[in-house]
Structures are given as structure tokens and as C-alpha cells.
Design an enzyme around this catalytic site. Sequence first.
Site, PDB file in Angstrom:
ATOM      1  N   ASP A  45     -66.560 -25.427  30.312  1.00  9.00           N
ATOM      2  CA  ASP A  45     -65.981 -25.294  28.973  1.00  9.00           C
ATOM      3  C   ASP A  45     -65.153 -26.515  28.590  1.00  9.00           C
ATOM      4  O   ASP A  45     -64.720 -27.288  29.449  1.00  9.00           O
ATOM      5  CB  ASP A  45     -65.077 -24.055  28.907  1.00  9.00           C
TER       6      ASP A  45
ATOM      7  N   HIS B  99     -64.208 -25.921  34.089  1.00  7.87           N
ATOM      8  CA  HIS B  99     -63.872 -26.776  32.946  1.00  7.87           C
ATOM      9  C   HIS B  99     -64.140 -28.233  33.327  1.00  7.87           C
ATOM     10  O   HIS B  99     -63.622 -28.710  34.345  1.00  7.87           O
ATOM     11  CB  HIS B  99     -62.396 -26.596  32.545  1.00  7.87           C
TER      12      HIS B  99
END
Length: 441
Positions: free
Chosen positions: A77, A228
Site C-alpha cells: 500500500d 507498505h
Amino acid sequence: MIGSVGEGFWKRSWTALSLLILIGASSQSAIAADCPPDALGTSRTLVVDPREHPRIGTMQYAETLPLDDHEVVLTFDDGPLPKYSNQVLDILASQCVKATFFIIGSQAKANPQGVRKLVAAGHTVGTHSQNHPLTFNKMSIEQAKQEVDAGIASTVAALGDASKLAPFFRIPGLLRAEAVETYLASRGIQNWSADFVADDWRHIPPARVYELAIQRLEEKGKGILLLHDIQPRTVAALPKILQELKARGYRIVHVVPATPEQPATPTEPVQWLLHPPIETVATVRWPKIANFVFVQTQELPAPGLSYLDWRDPGLFDRGRRPRAAIAAQTAWPEPLRVSENSGPALPVPASSVFRMPEGLRVTLLASHSPAKRPQQVAASPEAANAMGPISARARTIGARQAPHSRHAVHQNPQGGHAGRGVPKHAVQAKPNKRALQVAKR
């Protein structure tokens, strides 16, 4: 003439086919050369239809991707951020691993080349809103729509081709809202949650990110991992995570959306559950029957069900009233008839089942004892021998109980009820003649 023409045609066809085989072999060689022999690799590609399964990820929803045991889907993400996203791409490429990236629209605007790198490397690109607000569970539906649509528009502009964007979306912070989920489903966009996270957005060392990723994966056995690609701790932990996945026998699955040219992978509804229910779960959890010890394997015959069936229609008249005469003769089961050829039915219990332990006191409970105490009766020598080893104390009791039993009863001389002042329980009690007889012996 015709034969020569046909011969020339087949020669040209074989030449073309040989060329195609050589080209395919060279491309496979190039791929094999790019991937080290000990690379983790991507085991398979899973094609999904977002409209059939609009919400996935067991952290929030009932369904997840239809993965087999020890299969993992990697997701990242908040990118792209060149400083760290490019390193993540290099690490994945070194292990020939394909993943899914959820792009923030503002990041795509600032670094469109980074978005195109993802597609060029063969990864799947979805969206993660325009500005990553952590208020999707509080904002109005109009504000949520604007965030979703703007993020898609910015990512498509960076890619330059809308067909390269997957209809996958992940709500920032996993802050679900029913109105947002309904809107995504209406647009045919699949809402992704996750099955486990590594907490790499927190201020923890890379070693802790690695530990959480592997520990939580081991607990579930398969699923979607959320990471991430904008965090330095993720870059530091990712190589070790991939190596450990390889060492533990996990396989990477790449997910792509279905298209008219590439239909969805055939699956069953139960495969979309992380742990499908097992039909035998009740028998697995039910307490096991104890193993009894028997003296031998021989078994005793038992009566059949026909002997116990008393529901004879002749027992009742038309008004469903019992016929007493017939009932007296036929309602009770017939005597058990067991032939010598009857098959075994019941096991023979061991004699130790009926053995009385040494020192056990034989106690007979009396319902009308004046002192409300159990009366203890001494057994005769013959009875004692028949009953087995009983303590000497139990054999000699009763002499003490006999006087108490004799004087505990106060009867009215006239044969009626006892007079005043006599306890009620004393009137109801009767002398224990058996205890007196035993005591006199």
C-alpha cells in the site's frame, strides 16, 4: 505437380513450427536465466471476477481469495515512493515474485513513472484513494465517492491506459463503511482487506516486521499479507520474509482481474473461505468412549428388537382404548429365546469390576432412622466370605446399633399414635429386627 506443391507446403510449415519452438525455448531460457535456481518464484496466477466476490480479506469479511494451503498473496500500500518502492521492486524481481500494489492518487501524480514501472514488471495495480484519508468510516458518501474516483483517475492518467488498472481497491486504514462498500460493488470494484498484517507502518524494527509476518502467516496457514512499499523497515525485512517463505514451503500467488479474453479461474464457493467447515468436526470434538477391560473376547447374546416391540394394533379397539384382556397377555415382551447359534452381542465384563476394595465399609441407608444416620449391619461369616475381603470393623458393627434401635422407638400402649412430647420421627421408626438378630449371633 500437386505432389511437389504439397511437399513444399509441408516443408515450409515445419520450418515455421521449428522457428516458433526455438523462439519459445529461447524466451523460456531468458526467463530461467533471470531467475536464480533457488528463487521463491510465483507458483500460479489466480484470475478473479470482482463482481462475483466484491469483498475479500478475513480481517473484516467472511470471504478471502480461494487459496490452497501454504499459498500467499503479497500486497503493498501507499506507493509509489521512488526511494523505497524501487528497492521493493528490485527485491521482488530477484525472487521472481509478483505482487499487487494499491496506489495513492496523489503519489501517482507526483511519480507517474513509478506506476508504469509496476505494470512493466508484471505486477497488478489497484487504487487506495486519492489522499489516503483515515476518515472513510465517518465521511459522507459523496466525499467517499470523490476520494475513490479521484484516486482511480490519477492512477489511470499515470498509466496512460485504463485497461492496465485492475478494479481492485483497499480502503485506507481498513476503516470500512457500508455505503463505501456498496458504491465500490456497484462499480464492479473488488474491495480488498487482508488476512494478516506485519505492522510495518508502526515504529518497530525490521526484525519485528519479519517476526509478525511469519508468525501470523503460520497461524492462518495461507492468505493475503498487507505490507507498505514506502517504509524503510519493510525494505529491510522483505528479503528475509521471502527467504523464510521459501524455506517453509510457501508459494506465491499472483492475482489478476478477469477479462473477456481471460475468464475467472473456476472455483467453488467453499474455497473462498479461509478455513472451510469440515463435516466430521463434530465427531472429532466428541468425547471418546472409554476403553473398558474385559476378561476375554467372548461375548454374550442379547435380545433382538422384535422382543421389545409392544406396539401391537390388537391392543386397542377402534376408539383407541386399550383392551385390558389382550394387553395383559400380549403387552409384556415374550421370554427371551436365545439359541446356541446366536451371534455375539455383548462383551463379558471382567470379575474385577465387581470386586470390593479392601477396607470398604458396607453401609445401608435407613429412611426412618431416629438420628438420621445410616445404619451399619454386620455380616455373618458366611456372608462375609461370599462378599470378599471386608474390613474387620465392618463385620463387628451392629452390636452397638442394636440397643439404639431398640430404645429409639416409643409406641403408644393402646396401639394408637404416640402421646404428646414424643418426637414424630420416633413414632414412625420401627425396630430393626434384622440388626437385632445379626447382633445376637
